[in-house]
Design a protein around this motif. Sequence first.
Motif, PDB file in Angstrom:
ATOM      1  N   GLN A  86      45.289   0.626 -20.095  1.00  0.00           N
ATOM      2  CA  GLN A  86      44.420   0.029 -21.113  1.00  0.00           C
ATOM      3  C   GLN A  86      44.320  -1.486 -20.903  1.00  0.00           C
ATOM      4  OE1 GLN A  86      45.751   0.606 -25.126  1.00  0.00           O
ATOM      5  NE2 GLN A  86      43.939  -0.312 -26.015  1.00  0.00           N
ATOM      6  N   THR A  87      45.458  -2.120 -20.636  1.00  0.00           N
ATOM      7  CA  THR A  87      45.471  -3.557 -20.374  1.00  0.00           C
ATOM      8  C   THR A  87      44.664  -3.879 -19.125  1.00  0.00           C
ATOM      9  OG1 THR A  87      47.610  -3.846 -21.445  1.00  0.00           O
ATOM     10  CG2 THR A  87      46.961  -5.535 -19.850  1.00  0.00           C
ATOM     11  N   TYR A  88      44.856  -3.081 -18.082  1.00  0.00           N
ATOM     12  CA  TYR A  88      44.108  -3.290 -16.835  1.00  0.00           C
ATOM     13  C   TYR A  88      42.599  -3.264 -17.091  1.00  0.00           C
ATOM     14  CZ  TYR A  88      41.794  -2.123 -12.462  1.00  0.00           C
ATOM     15  OH  TYR A  88      40.918  -2.092 -11.401  1.00  0.00           O
ATOM     16  N   TYR A  89      42.129  -2.249 -17.796  1.00  0.00           N
ATOM     17  CA  TYR A  89      40.681  -2.125 -18.031  1.00  0.00           C
ATOM     18  C   TYR A  89      40.167  -3.216 -18.977  1.00  0.00           C
ATOM     19  CZ  TYR A  89      40.717   2.205 -15.426  1.00  0.00           C
ATOM     20  OH  TYR A  89      40.843   3.129 -14.420  1.00  0.00           O
ATOM     21  N   ARG A  90      40.985  -3.630 -19.946  1.00  0.00           N
ATOM     22  CA  ARG A  90      40.593  -4.731 -20.828  1.00  0.00           C
ATOM     23  C   ARG A  90      40.472  -6.028 -20.035  1.00  0.00           C
ATOM     24  NH1 ARG A  90      44.491  -4.405 -24.299  1.00  0.00           N
ATOM     25  NH2 ARG A  90      45.724  -6.099 -23.466  1.00  0.00           N
ATOM     26  N   TRP A  91      41.468  -6.288 -19.184  1.00  0.00           N
ATOM     27  CA  TRP A  91      41.416  -7.478 -18.336  1.00  0.00           C
ATOM     28  C   TRP A  91      40.226  -7.429 -17.396  1.00  0.00           C
ATOM     29  CZ3 TRP A  91      47.115  -8.143 -16.269  1.00  0.00           C
ATOM     30  CH2 TRP A  91      47.936  -8.596 -17.315  1.00  0.00           C
ATOM     31  N   ARG A  92      40.002  -6.254 -16.832  1.00  0.00           N
ATOM     32  CA  ARG A  92      38.911  -6.097 -15.870  1.00  0.00           C
ATOM     33  C   ARG A  92      37.570  -6.411 -16.544  1.00  0.00           C
ATOM     34  NH1 ARG A  92      38.610  -6.695 -11.104  1.00  0.00           N
ATOM     35  NH2 ARG A  92      40.347  -5.364 -10.677  1.00  0.00           N
ATOM     36  N   SER A  93      37.365  -5.945 -17.778  1.00  0.00           N
ATOM     37  CA  SER A  93      36.098  -6.190 -18.461  1.00  0.00           C
ATOM     38  C   SER A  93      35.954  -7.653 -18.859  1.00  0.00           C
ATOM     39  CB  SER A  93      35.942  -5.291 -19.680  1.00  0.00           C
ATOM     40  OG  SER A  93      36.842  -5.665 -20.689  1.00  0.00           O
ATOM     41  N   LYS A  94      37.070  -8.316 -19.165  1.00  0.00           N
ATOM     42  CA  LYS A  94      36.994  -9.705 -19.614  1.00  0.00           C
ATOM     43  C   LYS A  94      37.026 -10.706 -18.461  1.00  0.00           C
ATOM     44  CE  LYS A  94      38.964 -12.838 -23.005  1.00  0.00           C
ATOM     45  NZ  LYS A  94      39.911 -12.975 -24.099  1.00  0.00           N
ATOM     46  N   TYR A  95      37.888 -10.480 -17.482  1.00  0.00           N
ATOM     47  CA  TYR A  95      38.116 -11.467 -16.434  1.00  0.00           C
ATOM     48  C   TYR A  95      37.643 -11.034 -15.046  1.00  0.00           C
ATOM     49  CZ  TYR A  95      41.250 -13.676 -19.819  1.00  0.00           C
ATOM     50  OH  TYR A  95      41.774 -14.273 -20.931  1.00  0.00           O
TER      51      TYR A  95
END
Length: 95
Positions: A43-52
């Motif tokens: 979940q963190t990976y995909y959140r980071w991927r969408s933001k950064y």
Amino acid sequence: MPKGVGKRHSAAQIVEKLRDCDAMLKSGKSVSEVVQHLGISEQTYYRWRSKYGGMSSDEAKRLKELETENARLKKLLAEAELDKAMLKEIASGNW
């Protein structure tokens, strides 16, 4: 450390970890293996991927600065609106 309470990463650290993720994924590892190796959740990976995703470290730092400034300005506006409402209340004689 309790579950759900983790280390905060700086924007530059996140961008660097995403670069590491890209390299590992290109070498044939799965997303599950990559996030486990980096110590983050999917979940963190995909959140980071969408933001950064696709940002440089400098761009990520600038985004973080802008988000901080925006939060500060929103707080100032809310305080000013409260002051204005209180002054209207006092001026109307309902105090």
